[in-house]
Motif scaffolding. Structure first.
Motif, PDB file in Angstrom:
ATOM      1  N   ASP A  86       0.807  -1.225   0.000  1.00 48.29           N
ATOM      2  CA  ASP A  86       0.000   0.000   0.000  1.00 48.29           C
ATOM      3  C   ASP A  86       0.836   1.269   0.000  1.00 48.29           C
ATOM      4  OD1 ASP A  86      -2.300  -1.596   0.169  1.00 48.29           O
ATOM      5  OD2 ASP A  86      -2.163  -1.650   2.363  1.00 48.29           O
ATOM      6  N   VAL A  87       2.137   1.162   0.222  1.00 48.81           N
ATOM      7  CA  VAL A  87       2.988   2.343   0.395  1.00 48.81           C
ATOM      8  C   VAL A  87       3.248   3.011  -0.951  1.00 48.81           C
ATOM      9  CG1 VAL A  87       5.211   3.203   1.213  1.00 48.81           C
ATOM     10  CG2 VAL A  87       4.079   1.320   2.411  1.00 48.81           C
ATOM     11  N   THR A  88       3.093   4.339  -0.989  1.00 44.81           N
ATOM     12  CA  THR A  88       3.332   5.114  -2.206  1.00 44.81           C
ATOM     13  C   THR A  88       4.608   5.932  -2.083  1.00 44.81           C
ATOM     14  OG1 THR A  88       2.137   7.081  -1.455  1.00 44.81           O
ATOM     15  CG2 THR A  88       0.829   5.339  -2.521  1.00 44.81           C
ATOM     16  N   VAL A  89       5.039   6.462  -3.197  1.00 40.89           N
ATOM     17  CA  VAL A  89       6.191   7.358  -3.209  1.00 40.89           C
ATOM     18  C   VAL A  89       5.907   8.573  -2.319  1.00 40.89           C
ATOM     19  CG1 VAL A  89       7.638   8.829  -4.663  1.00 40.89           C
ATOM     20  CG2 VAL A  89       6.886   6.585  -5.502  1.00 40.89           C
ATOM     21  N   ARG A  90       4.705   9.095  -2.375  1.00 42.66           N
ATOM     22  CA  ARG A  90       4.344  10.247  -1.550  1.00 42.66           C
ATOM     23  C   ARG A  90       4.440   9.914  -0.061  1.00 42.66           C
ATOM     24  NH1 ARG A  90       1.493  14.503  -3.296  1.00 42.66           N
ATOM     25  NH2 ARG A  90       0.603  13.293  -5.020  1.00 42.66           N
ATOM     26  N   ASP A  91       4.058   8.696   0.305  1.00 40.14           N
ATOM     27  CA  ASP A  91       4.165   8.290   1.707  1.00 40.14           C
ATOM     28  C   ASP A  91       5.618   8.335   2.177  1.00 40.14           C
ATOM     29  OD1 ASP A  91       1.415   7.787   1.746  1.00 40.14           O
ATOM     30  OD2 ASP A  91       1.676   5.653   1.276  1.00 40.14           O
ATOM     31  N   LEU A  92       6.533   7.893   1.332  1.00 38.89           N
ATOM     32  CA  LEU A  92       7.947   7.933   1.701  1.00 38.89           C
ATOM     33  C   LEU A  92       8.431   9.372   1.810  1.00 38.89           C
ATOM     34  CD1 LEU A  92       9.446   5.064  -0.514  1.00 38.89           C
ATOM     35  CD2 LEU A  92       8.538   4.933   1.824  1.00 38.89           C
TER      36      LEU A  92
ATOM     37  N   GLU B  59       9.136  -4.799   7.687  1.00 35.80           N
ATOM     38  CA  GLU B  59       7.683  -4.791   7.556  1.00 35.80           C
ATOM     39  C   GLU B  59       7.126  -3.379   7.681  1.00 35.80           C
ATOM     40  OE1 GLU B  59       5.926  -7.386  10.382  1.00 35.80           O
ATOM     41  OE2 GLU B  59       6.826  -9.208   9.546  1.00 35.80           O
ATOM     42  N   VAL B  60       5.945  -3.180   7.177  1.00 35.83           N
ATOM     43  CA  VAL B  60       5.171  -1.960   7.404  1.00 35.83           C
ATOM     44  C   VAL B  60       4.157  -2.285   8.495  1.00 35.83           C
ATOM     45  CG1 VAL B  60       3.497  -0.358   6.396  1.00 35.83           C
ATOM     46  CG2 VAL B  60       5.522  -1.058   5.097  1.00 35.83           C
ATOM     47  N   THR B  61       4.299  -1.603   9.626  1.00 33.79           N
ATOM     48  CA  THR B  61       3.478  -1.933  10.796  1.00 33.79           C
ATOM     49  C   THR B  61       2.382  -0.912  11.072  1.00 33.79           C
ATOM     50  OG1 THR B  61       5.171  -0.873  12.177  1.00 33.79           O
ATOM     51  CG2 THR B  61       5.304  -3.268  11.907  1.00 33.79           C
ATOM     52  N   ASP B  62       2.468   0.273  10.465  1.00 33.91           N
ATOM     53  CA  ASP B  62       1.432   1.293  10.611  1.00 33.91           C
ATOM     54  C   ASP B  62       0.800   1.569   9.257  1.00 33.91           C
ATOM     55  OD1 ASP B  62       1.987   1.666  13.343  1.00 33.91           O
ATOM     56  OD2 ASP B  62       3.620   3.049  12.864  1.00 33.91           O
ATOM     57  N   ARG B  63      -0.476   1.876   9.263  1.00 34.31           N
ATOM     58  CA  ARG B  63      -1.177   2.143   8.007  1.00 34.31           C
ATOM     59  C   ARG B  63      -0.528   3.318   7.286  1.00 34.31           C
ATOM     60  NH1 ARG B  63      -3.629  -0.833   4.773  1.00 34.31           N
ATOM     61  NH2 ARG B  63      -4.745  -1.772   6.550  1.00 34.31           N
ATOM     62  N   PRO B  64      -0.071   3.148   6.042  1.00 36.56           N
ATOM     63  CA  PRO B  64       0.593   4.226   5.303  1.00 36.56           C
ATOM     64  C   PRO B  64      -0.344   5.404   5.022  1.00 36.56           C
ATOM     65  CG  PRO B  64       1.009   2.085   4.282  1.00 36.56           C
ATOM     66  CD  PRO B  64      -0.072   1.880   5.295  1.00 36.56           C
ATOM     67  N   GLY B  65       0.264   6.586   4.940  1.00 35.08           N
ATOM     68  CA  GLY B  65      -0.469   7.771   4.527  1.00 35.08           C
ATOM     69  C   GLY B  65      -1.418   8.335   5.561  1.00 35.08           C
ATOM     70  N   VAL B  66      -1.182   8.025   6.838  1.00 33.97           N
ATOM     71  CA  VAL B  66      -2.083   8.483   7.901  1.00 33.97           C
ATOM     72  C   VAL B  66      -1.381   9.438   8.859  1.00 33.97           C
ATOM     73  CG1 VAL B  66      -3.481   7.774   9.891  1.00 33.97           C
ATOM     74  CG2 VAL B  66      -3.490   6.400   7.785  1.00 33.97           C
ATOM     75  N   GLN B  67      -0.201   9.063   9.321  1.00 34.31           N
ATOM     76  CA  GLN B  67       0.472   9.834  10.364  1.00 34.31           C
ATOM     77  C   GLN B  67       1.959   9.972  10.062  1.00 34.31           C
ATOM     78  OE1 GLN B  67      -0.429   8.531  14.318  1.00 34.31           O
ATOM     79  NE2 GLN B  67       1.261   9.646  15.272  1.00 34.31           N
ATOM     80  N   PHE B  68       2.479  11.175  10.312  1.00 32.49           N
ATOM     81  CA  PHE B  68       3.913  11.430  10.188  1.00 32.49           C
ATOM     82  C   PHE B  68       4.655  10.753  11.339  1.00 32.49           C
ATOM     83  CE2 PHE B  68       7.484  13.917  11.837  1.00 32.49           C
ATOM     84  CZ  PHE B  68       8.308  14.002  10.728  1.00 32.49           C
TER      85      PHE B  68
END
Length: 387
Positions: A157-163, A200-209
């Motif tokens: 689910d991770v996007t370039v913008r999320d990074l 791993e990704v442990t937090d939902r992407p695109g929600v919190q800094f």
């Protein structure tokens, strides 16, 4: 001491050394390196393998000296404050002219410093260039478009913008003091690609800094896939030579011929790093050439307010795309920020750039920023008023 006691002491010492040697050799590579070098320092150029980011000696743009260059005398309290945190460089530039320039602690204008996390903003700029060139199709592209293996669980689910906005949810521990933290592994290790793509990704992407250096490193691997070039070469072609740098810069690697430490380790001088401040002031334009599109720069230098802040309470108002935004005397001031107090500020109202490089930062925070960051702006403000 009797002969028998000497023999016992010698045998005990040898046994201790052998035991410590066994323990040391059983540690992972990055932990052994951390024990050898211990805490990071700004002059670590010879500690790691590196790539050269070449400047063009035939095309150099120099900062002018202001008419009243260095006429300002620091207040004793300000000078003492700079020394207290082992400042090595302090520059104030206005209207493309150096108004104040101070080198301390044996430093000078030719020595390069590790910028540490201020490097992240450079990666953010390079991402904008790759987007402008169509090599990255959209900031909303999934990372897996460029790194096909990045599909485990929420990785998909991770996007370039999320990074770019540090909201990718990566299981990264930003601990600088722990021998076995993933941060220590990243800085001293020799396997960056395996490390960050395997987390791993442990937090939902695109929600919190949430500030995670590994997300910048993953972004760099996206860039390399998208552009087909190393980070050093792309920076040289798209930023360093076009910005007409005075000197070569260096990008530290995880091993010989390996990957750039994109989250930390660009080396340059105080005068040359000020060029990034100028690029921010001019919204990506360098002497008439738009190196990064204004549209991207506008987003880069604007807080990603759709995210929650690091405490999960409020809308994010201090971080854009790999760039910090300080609110100072009613003005939003973009800045680059490194762990030992490497700061580059762009002050739009003054058409000014402030560079502070040093060996230490303050440990006390006011919100997301350490108190020294405001103090350096206070000092710069007095210099600008007096100049």
């Amino acid at each position: 001491m009797s002969l028998s006691r000497k023999k016992k002491w010698l045998c005990g010492s040898i046994g201790t050394v052998l035991l410590l040697s066994v323990v040391y050799m059983s540690l992972p590579y990055y932990a052994r390196q951390a024990l050898v070098h211990w805490m990071p320092v700004i002059d670590d150029l010879e500690t790691f393998h590196r790539n050269v980011v070449h400047h063009n000696p035939g095309d150099v743009w120099h900062w002018e000296r202001a008419e009243n260059y260095n006429r300002y005398r620091l207040l004793p309290a300000d000078s003492a404050y700079l020394d207290s945190l082992h400042t090595v460089s302090f520059l104030v530039i206005r209207h493309d002219s150096i108004l104040f320039e101070s080198y301390r602690d044996g430093w000078n204008d030719t020595l390069t410093s590790n910028l540490y996390s201020a490097t992240k903003t450079i990666v953010g700029l390079l991402t904008g260039i790759a987007l402008d060139e169509g090599k990255i199709h959209s900031l909303d592209d999934k990372v897996s478009r460029y790194i096909p293996s990045y599909t485990k669980g929420m990785q998909a689910d991770v996007t370039v913008r999320d990074l770019l906005t540090m909201s990718g949810g990566m299981a990264w521990d930003e601990s600088y003091a722990s021998l076995f933290s993933v941060m220590t592994h990243g800085y001293y290790g020799n396997d960056l690609y395996r490390l960050v793509t395997g987390l791993e990704v442990t937090d939902r992407p695109g929600v919190q800094f949430s500030y995670r250096s590994g997300e910048t490193q993953l972004l760099a691997f996206v860039l390399e896939t998208a552009t087909g070039e190393t980070l050093s070469r792309y920076a040289e072609e798209k930023l360093w030579k076009p910005m007409q740098a005075e000197r070569d810069a260096y990008w530290l690697l995880d091993k010989e011929g390996g990957d750039e430490k994109a989250f930390c380790c660009f080396h340059t001088t105080a005068r040359d790093v000020a060029r990034f401040g100028r690029l921010m002031l001019h919204r990506g334009n360098w002497n008439g050439e738009q190196l990064v599109s204004q549209a991207y720069m506008d987003e880069m230098l604007r807080p990603a307010s759709y995210l929650k802040d690091q405490w999960g309470r409020d809308s994010l108002n201090y971080y854009g795309l790999q760039t910090w935004i300080m609110h100072y005397h009613g003005e939003a001031i973009p800045c680059m920020r490194g762990m030992l107090g490497q700061y580059i500020y762009a002050i739009p109202s003054e058409d000014a750039i402030v560079v502070r490089l040093g060996r230490k930062r303050h440990d006390v925070y006011e919100g997301p920023f350490t108190v020294d960051m405001t103090r350096y702006l206070d000092i710069a403000r007095r210099i600008l008023a007096g100049g």
